[in-house]
Design a protein around this motif. Structure first.
Motif, short mmCIF file in Angstrom:
data_model
loop_
_atom_site.label_atom_id
_atom_site.label_comp_id
_atom_site.label_asym_id
_atom_site.label_seq_id
_atom_site.Cartn_x
_atom_site.Cartn_y
_atom_site.Cartn_z
N HIS A 39 -8.23 7.41 -82.08
CA HIS A 39 -8.87 8.47 -81.28
C HIS A 39 -10.29 8.01 -80.99
O HIS A 39 -11.08 7.83 -81.91
N ARG A 41 -12.19 9.69 -78.50
CA ARG A 41 -12.97 10.79 -77.90
C ARG A 41 -13.60 10.34 -76.58
O ARG A 41 -13.08 9.46 -75.93
N ASN A 65 -5.64 12.79 -76.51
CA ASN A 65 -5.90 14.22 -76.77
C ASN A 65 -7.37 14.58 -76.56
O ASN A 65 -8.04 15.10 -77.45
N TYR A 125 2.78 15.52 -78.56
CA TYR A 125 2.23 16.48 -79.54
C TYR A 125 3.03 17.76 -79.40
O TYR A 125 3.02 18.37 -78.32
N THR A 130 -1.77 20.06 -83.94
CA THR A 130 -2.96 19.39 -84.47
C THR A 130 -4.12 19.52 -83.50
O THR A 130 -4.05 20.29 -82.53
N THR A 131 -5.19 18.76 -83.74
CA THR A 131 -6.38 18.78 -82.89
C THR A 131 -6.02 18.57 -81.41
O THR A 131 -5.33 17.61 -81.08
N HIS A 160 3.94 12.78 -82.78
CA HIS A 160 3.32 13.49 -83.90
C HIS A 160 4.43 14.36 -84.49
O HIS A 160 4.79 15.39 -83.92
N HIS A 198 1.94 7.98 -87.92
CA HIS A 198 1.29 8.34 -89.19
C HIS A 198 2.25 9.04 -90.16
O HIS A 198 2.02 10.18 -90.54
N CYS A 243 -6.71 15.85 -92.99
CA CYS A 243 -6.18 15.34 -91.72
C CYS A 243 -4.79 15.90 -91.54
O CYS A 243 -4.25 16.52 -92.45
N LEU A 244 -4.24 15.69 -90.36
CA LEU A 244 -2.85 16.09 -90.10
C LEU A 244 -2.06 14.89 -89.60
O LEU A 244 -2.57 14.18 -88.74
N ASP A 272 -5.01 6.02 -87.08
CA ASP A 272 -5.29 7.43 -86.75
C ASP A 272 -6.75 7.77 -87.03
O ASP A 272 -7.07 8.90 -87.42
N ALA A 274 -10.00 9.27 -86.64
CA ALA A 274 -10.18 10.50 -85.86
C ALA A 274 -11.54 11.11 -86.16
O ALA A 274 -11.68 11.97 -87.03
N HIS A 276 -14.82 13.25 -86.22
CA HIS A 276 -15.34 14.58 -85.93
C HIS A 276 -16.75 14.61 -86.54
O HIS A 276 -16.93 14.13 -87.67
N ALA A 288 -9.38 18.72 -88.47
CA ALA A 288 -8.52 17.72 -89.11
C ALA A 288 -8.84 16.34 -88.55
O ALA A 288 -8.94 16.18 -87.34
N GLY A 289 -8.98 15.37 -89.41
CA GLY A 289 -9.19 14.00 -88.93
C GLY A 289 -10.04 13.22 -89.91
O GLY A 289 -11.01 13.75 -90.46
O1 DOR Z 1 -5.99 14.60 -88.43
C1 DOR Z 1 -5.76 14.44 -87.26
N1 DOR Z 1 -6.75 14.32 -86.35
N2 DOR Z 1 -4.50 14.41 -86.86
C2 DOR Z 1 -4.18 14.39 -85.56
O2 DOR Z 1 -3.00 14.40 -85.27
C3 DOR Z 1 -5.20 14.43 -84.52
C4 DOR Z 1 -6.48 13.92 -85.02
C5 DOR Z 1 -7.65 14.25 -84.13
O3 DOR Z 1 -7.55 14.05 -82.93
O4 DOR Z 1 -8.68 14.66 -84.65
#
Ligand code: DOR
Ligand code: ZN
Length: 370
Positions: A39, A41, A65, A125, A130-131, A160, A198, A243-244, A272, A274, A276, A288-289
């Motif tokens: 990811h 961003r 995403n 997704y 998730t996010t 996912h 994942h 996280c997810l 993965d 991710a 934040h 999550a991430g």
């Molecule tokens: O933990 C996660 N963060 N799982 C995801 O599937 C998406 C990701 C995110 O984009 O932050």
């Protein structure tokens, strides 16, 4: 030669061999790896995180995403152009784009985007999983015409794999997804190329192991090889380990370690990573991430060494992914050297935000050279 002399000479041979392995293992050189799940961003955050991935990997599948999501060819080309501007000049890195699958995705748009070389894959997704998944697929039946075309043209579907049913316990969502969605889907479309992203459970590993390696693969993150669900609550709640899919019990982590280090071509590297901003993680309802890009390869190497499987690292990190995607292995190499270093506690994004990397403040025993 007497039995004793023979024994001694065998011992010496074993000793020499061991010394040689140790010396060799102070440095590991492998084909440049790829990250099949990142990811990035956008904007300032993207500019802050792209260099960390580009320093370690030759290619990465960039997840779509964003808000709004990257659903068509024009958006993917524009996003790729923005990513290219964030890659340091010296880096040897190519972003590979994935389309975000929605109930409305036009299969002919995907066909065209794949033919043009814009799309390397399509990400599914489940809506709400998730996010930034609100625009995701609400019912797999809605995308069957798209999946038919993807099967026909060999465009991989990256999944996912969690159900979103609120009645299903968060720790069971991946296993239930296999029974309810993934098994029926792969039965219906036997030639569709699928990456179970994942994976976090023994059930997922077993499902993938039973499949055909040319059409079913799985990515495994560095963090799911290191943490189990108890770690998320060690001494208090640890938002940077959330996280997810969420980390599961220890038995599942062990199954993931066994799969990743097996050399089996079905499993390949996908961090993965991710990012934040810190304040969005350390919040009443934290995102999550896990941001693992700055330590990814070093953490994988540590795990492989702990499993006595450093000789399998190259397959997992650099060979299995390209084989699945039908791409050449990278021509250049990377070298990890045995060196203790401390992961930074925090990383400044340059725009007022902080990122807390995976393993912040911990000491790692491998370091990427250069
Ligand atoms: O933990 C996660 N963060 N799982 C995801 O599937 C998406 C990701 C995110 O984009 O932050
Ligand atoms: Zn992801």
């Amino acid at each position: 030669m007497t039995a004793t002399a023979k024994r001694l000479s065998l011992d010496r041979a074993a000793e020499t061999c061991e010394l040689k392995t140790m010396a060799q293992n102070d440095r590991i050189t492998i084909k440049r790896p790829d990250d099949w799940h990142v990811h990035f961003r956008d904007e300032a955050m993207m500019r802050a995180v792209v260099p960390a991935t580009a320093a370690q990997f030759g290619r990465a599948i960039v997840m779509p995403n964003l808000v709004p999501p990257v659903t068509d060819t024009a958006a993917a080309e524009a996003y790729r152009d923005r990513i290219l501007t964030a890659i340091p000049d010296a880096a040897d890195f190519t972003p590979l784009m994935a389309a975000y699958l929605t109930d409305e995705t036009d299969p002919e748009m995907l066909r065209d985007g794949a033919e043009k070389g814009v799309f390397s894959a399509v990400k599914l997704y489940p809506a709400g999983a998730t996010t930034n998944s609100a625009s995701g697929v609400t019912d797999i039946a809605n995308v069957m015409p798209v999946l038919d075309v993807m099967q026909e043209i060999g465009l991989p579907l990256l999944i996912h794999g969690e159900v979103t049913d609120p009645d299903i316990d968060i720790f069971d969502r991946e296993a239930v997804f296999i029974d309810r969605i993934l098994q029926p889907l792969t039965d219906k479309l036997p030639a569709l190329k699928v990456v179970f992203e994942h994976v976090t459970t023994k059930e997922a590993v077993d499902f993938v192991a039973a499949g055909d390696a040319s059409r079913l693969g799985a990515t495994i993150t560095a963090h799911h090889l290191v943490i189990n669900r108890t770690d998320i609550f060690k001494g208090g709640i640890r938002p940077h380990l959330y996280c997810l899919p969420i980390a599961k019990r220890e038995a599942h982590r062990q199954a993931l370690r066994k799969a990743a280090t097996s050399g089996d071509p079905r499993y390949f590297l996908g961090t993965d990573t991710a990012p934040h901003a810190r304040h969005l993680k350390e919040a009443a309802c934290g995102c999550a991430g896990i941001y693992s890009a700055p330590v990814a390869l070093e953490v994988y190497a540590t795990v492989f060494e702990e499993e006595d499987a450093l000789d399998k690292l190259e397959a997992f990190a650099s060979l299995n992914g390209p084989a699945f995607y039908g791409l050449p292995v990278n021509e250049t190499t990377v070298t990890l050297k045995r060196e203790s270093w401390q992961v930074p506690q925090s990383i400044d994004t340059g725009s007022g935000d902080a990122l807390i990397p995976f393993m912040a403040g911990e000491t790692l025993g491998w370091k990427l050279e250069g």
